[in-house]
Design a protein around this motif. Structure first.
Motif, PDB file in Angstrom:
ATOM      1  N   UNK A  61      -3.280 -34.033  26.990  1.00  0.00           N
ATOM      2  CA  UNK A  61      -4.270 -34.613  26.078  1.00  0.00           C
ATOM      3  C   UNK A  61      -5.668 -34.073  26.377  1.00  0.00           C
ATOM      4  N   UNK A  62      -6.036 -34.007  27.645  1.00  0.00           N
ATOM      5  CA  UNK A  62      -7.369 -33.530  28.026  1.00  0.00           C
ATOM      6  C   UNK A  62      -7.533 -32.048  27.725  1.00  0.00           C
ATOM      7  N   UNK A  63      -6.483 -31.267  27.950  1.00  0.00           N
ATOM      8  CA  UNK A  63      -6.563 -29.833  27.642  1.00  0.00           C
ATOM      9  C   UNK A  63      -6.748 -29.599  26.142  1.00  0.00           C
ATOM     10  N   UNK A  64      -6.028 -30.368  25.326  1.00  0.00           N
ATOM     11  CA  UNK A  64      -6.170 -30.216  23.880  1.00  0.00           C
ATOM     12  C   UNK A  64      -7.583 -30.586  23.431  1.00  0.00           C
ATOM     13  N   UNK A  65      -8.110 -31.667  23.959  1.00  0.00           N
ATOM     14  CA  UNK A  65      -9.480 -32.072  23.624  1.00  0.00           C
ATOM     15  C   UNK A  65     -10.467 -30.985  24.047  1.00  0.00           C
ATOM     16  N   UNK A  66     -10.283 -30.474  25.263  1.00  0.00           N
ATOM     17  CA  UNK A  66     -11.168 -29.415  25.758  1.00  0.00           C
ATOM     18  C   UNK A  66     -11.133 -28.208  24.835  1.00  0.00           C
ATOM     19  N   UNK A  67      -9.938 -27.801  24.421  1.00  0.00           N
ATOM     20  CA  UNK A  67      -9.805 -26.620  23.574  1.00  0.00           C
ATOM     21  C   UNK A  67     -10.462 -26.828  22.209  1.00  0.00           C
ATOM     22  N   UNK A  68     -10.162 -27.912  21.552  1.00  0.00           N
ATOM     23  CA  UNK A  68     -10.680 -28.129  20.197  1.00  0.00           C
ATOM     24  C   UNK A  68     -12.196 -28.261  20.172  1.00  0.00           C
ATOM     25  N   UNK A  69     -12.776 -28.726  21.259  1.00  0.00           N
ATOM     26  CA  UNK A  69     -14.236 -28.875  21.304  1.00  0.00           C
ATOM     27  C   UNK A  69     -14.941 -27.587  21.733  1.00  0.00           C
ATOM     28  N   UNK A  70     -14.182 -26.486  21.900  1.00  0.00           N
ATOM     29  CA  UNK A  70     -14.816 -25.182  22.170  1.00  0.00           C
ATOM     30  C   UNK A  70     -15.297 -24.541  20.861  1.00  0.00           C
ATOM     31  N   UNK A  71     -14.865 -25.058  19.742  1.00  0.00           N
ATOM     32  CA  UNK A  71     -15.144 -24.439  18.444  1.00  0.00           C
ATOM     33  C   UNK A  71     -16.638 -24.418  18.155  1.00  0.00           C
ATOM     34  N   UNK A  72     -17.139 -23.232  17.765  1.00  0.00           N
ATOM     35  CA  UNK A  72     -18.551 -23.093  17.437  1.00  0.00           C
ATOM     36  C   UNK A  72     -18.763 -22.832  15.953  1.00  0.00           C
ATOM     37  N   UNK A  73     -19.968 -22.368  15.617  1.00  0.00           N
ATOM     38  CA  UNK A  73     -20.314 -22.103  14.224  1.00  0.00           C
ATOM     39  C   UNK A  73     -19.552 -20.892  13.694  1.00  0.00           C
ATOM     40  N   UNK A  74     -19.199 -20.951  12.421  1.00  0.00           N
ATOM     41  CA  UNK A  74     -18.554 -19.841  11.684  1.00  0.00           C
ATOM     42  C   UNK A  74     -17.243 -19.403  12.352  1.00  0.00           C
ATOM     43  N   UNK A  75     -16.557 -20.351  12.951  1.00  0.00           N
ATOM     44  CA  UNK A  75     -15.291 -20.040  13.627  1.00  0.00           C
ATOM     45  C   UNK A  75     -14.121 -20.738  12.955  1.00  0.00           C
ATOM     46  N   UNK A  76     -12.948 -20.186  13.187  1.00  0.00           N
ATOM     47  CA  UNK A  76     -11.710 -20.805  12.748  1.00  0.00           C
ATOM     48  C   UNK A  76     -10.812 -21.026  13.966  1.00  0.00           C
ATOM     49  N   UNK A  77     -10.096 -22.131  13.940  1.00  0.00           N
ATOM     50  CA  UNK A  77      -9.190 -22.461  15.035  1.00  0.00           C
ATOM     51  C   UNK A  77      -7.783 -22.637  14.466  1.00  0.00           C
ATOM     52  N   UNK A  78      -6.814 -22.001  15.106  1.00  0.00           N
ATOM     53  CA  UNK A  78      -5.409 -22.193  14.755  1.00  0.00           C
ATOM     54  C   UNK A  78      -4.663 -22.630  16.008  1.00  0.00           C
ATOM     55  N   UNK A  79      -3.950 -23.748  15.896  1.00  0.00           N
ATOM     56  CA  UNK A  79      -3.156 -24.283  16.997  1.00  0.00           C
ATOM     57  C   UNK A  79      -1.689 -24.196  16.590  1.00  0.00           C
ATOM     58  N   UNK A  80      -0.848 -23.631  17.440  1.00  0.00           N
ATOM     59  CA  UNK A  80       0.573 -23.505  17.110  1.00  0.00           C
ATOM     60  C   UNK A  80       1.428 -24.073  18.237  1.00  0.00           C
ATOM     61  N   UNK A  81       2.573 -24.639  17.858  1.00  0.00           N
ATOM     62  CA  UNK A  81       3.470 -25.156  18.884  1.00  0.00           C
ATOM     63  C   UNK A  81       4.730 -25.754  18.296  1.00  0.00           C
ATOM     64  N   UNK A  82       5.673 -26.022  19.179  1.00  0.00           N
ATOM     65  CA  UNK A  82       6.967 -26.583  18.816  1.00  0.00           C
ATOM     66  C   UNK A  82       7.159 -27.869  19.612  1.00  0.00           C
ATOM     67  N   UNK A  83       7.032 -29.013  18.948  1.00  0.00           N
ATOM     68  CA  UNK A  83       7.072 -30.295  19.668  1.00  0.00           C
ATOM     69  C   UNK A  83       8.476 -30.650  20.168  1.00  0.00           C
ATOM     70  N   UNK A  84       9.481 -29.852  19.828  1.00  0.00           N
ATOM     71  CA  UNK A  84      10.827 -30.077  20.372  1.00  0.00           C
ATOM     72  C   UNK A  84      11.047 -29.289  21.653  1.00  0.00           C
ATOM     73  N   UNK A  85      10.040 -28.514  22.069  1.00  0.00           N
ATOM     74  CA  UNK A  85      10.185 -27.667  23.266  1.00  0.00           C
ATOM     75  C   UNK A  85       9.085 -27.947  24.289  1.00  0.00           C
TER      76      UNK A  85
END
Length: 298
Positions: free
Chosen positions: A221-245
């Protein structure tokens, strides 16, 4: 004198040339300074030289427009869901993939969840390379948890590069599918492209970038929060994963599973769910995924 020439609607690589050769030739030929930014070519220099350079570029645009006009008239929805990169043209092979590609264009944060083989990472990296080539971003950041159970690199043999390389290798493989090898190496050296473990994202703000987090089911949970809050101006974020793995210890909750509930009502964030129907690997992969889904639901 300084002028700008809009090139909206044109393929920048056709206008500027591969690796900006045409733009470099214009600068050399007319003794001006030229640069491309935000779908405009900016020219600066002596008034006479600038006017001649502008006329020359306008002629290039007119010729490109004349040659591409029939194709533009015949354009279909399938063209919208294709991605042009220096090495290949990537097309959506399923409706789910088409929705995914469109979502990356339309939303600043896209979270793609689905099984292996659905193109989650492949299409995201292709899109990032396309954005970079079209100068919509200035850099690409690719990251994933370095070790499944919380990036415990100290227990692995070798130097830090040797330790993380096996976990980052799939991201390099995807890059090499879309860019010539020498250009990948050059971009890595110049930090135009960065491939790094998730822990290395801490404390940074990333502007003008496409940032892709792969294997996100193995973030806390903390790593995901840390990652998503790195986003700056004029940026795009894509998160990918498989919740069964999820490979985290049983007492640690996956950050990817959590964000489905935490962020589902935030405008500007799009969740894309892919299934075995979107698997584009060998047909047996679809059957294997289906078998495991049936086992888990029984």
């Amino acid at each position: 004198m300084k002028v700008s020439i809009p090139i909206t609607g044109f393929d920048p690589q056709l206008v500027l040339g591969f690796n900006d050769e045409i733009l470099k030739e214009v600068q050399k030929r007319f003794k001006i300074v030229a640069a491309m930014r935000n779908e405009h070519i900016y020219i600066k220099g002596n008034e006479k030289d600038v006017k001649e350079a502008k006329k020359y570029i306008k002629a290039i645009l007119k010729e490109i427009g004349r040659k591409s006009q029939p194709a533009a008239q015949d354009r279909s929805a399938k063209d919208i869901h294709s991605i042009s990169t220096p090495k290949r043209l990537v097309k959506a092979k399923t409706p789910g993939q088409a929705d995914y590609i469109k979502a990356i264009d339309d939303y600043d944060i896209v979270i793609s969840i689905g099984p292996a083989g659905t193109g989650k990472t492949y299409l995201a990296v292709a899109k990032a390379v396309s954005y970079l080539m079209n100068k919509k971003i200035e850099r690409i950041i690719l990251t994933r948890p370095a070790v499944e159970a919380g990036e415990s690199l100290g227990f692995l043999p070798g130097a830090i590069e040797e330790k993380v390389d096996p976990y980052l290798r799939p991201l390099y493989d995807a890059l090499n599918d879309f860019l010539p090898y020498d250009r990948v190496r050059r971009y890595l050296d110049m930090k135009v492209i960065e491939v790094a473990p998730l822990a290395y994202m801490r404390g940074r703000t990333l502007n003008d970038a496409c940032i892709i987090l792969d294997e996100a089911q193995n973030t806390t949970s903390m790593q995901m929060k840390m990652f998503l809050t790195r986003m700056g101006w004029r940026s795009k974020v894509v998160v990918t994963g498989d919740i069964t793995q999820v490979d985290l210890p049983t007492n640690i909750f996956s950050g990817l599973i959590e964000v489905q509930h935490l962020l589902k009502n935030i405008k500007g964030i799009k969740f894309i769910y892919l299934s075995e129907k979107d698997v584009v690997r060998h047909h047996l992969v679809q059957e294997i995924i289906k078998a495991y889904e049936n086992k888990n639901s029984s």
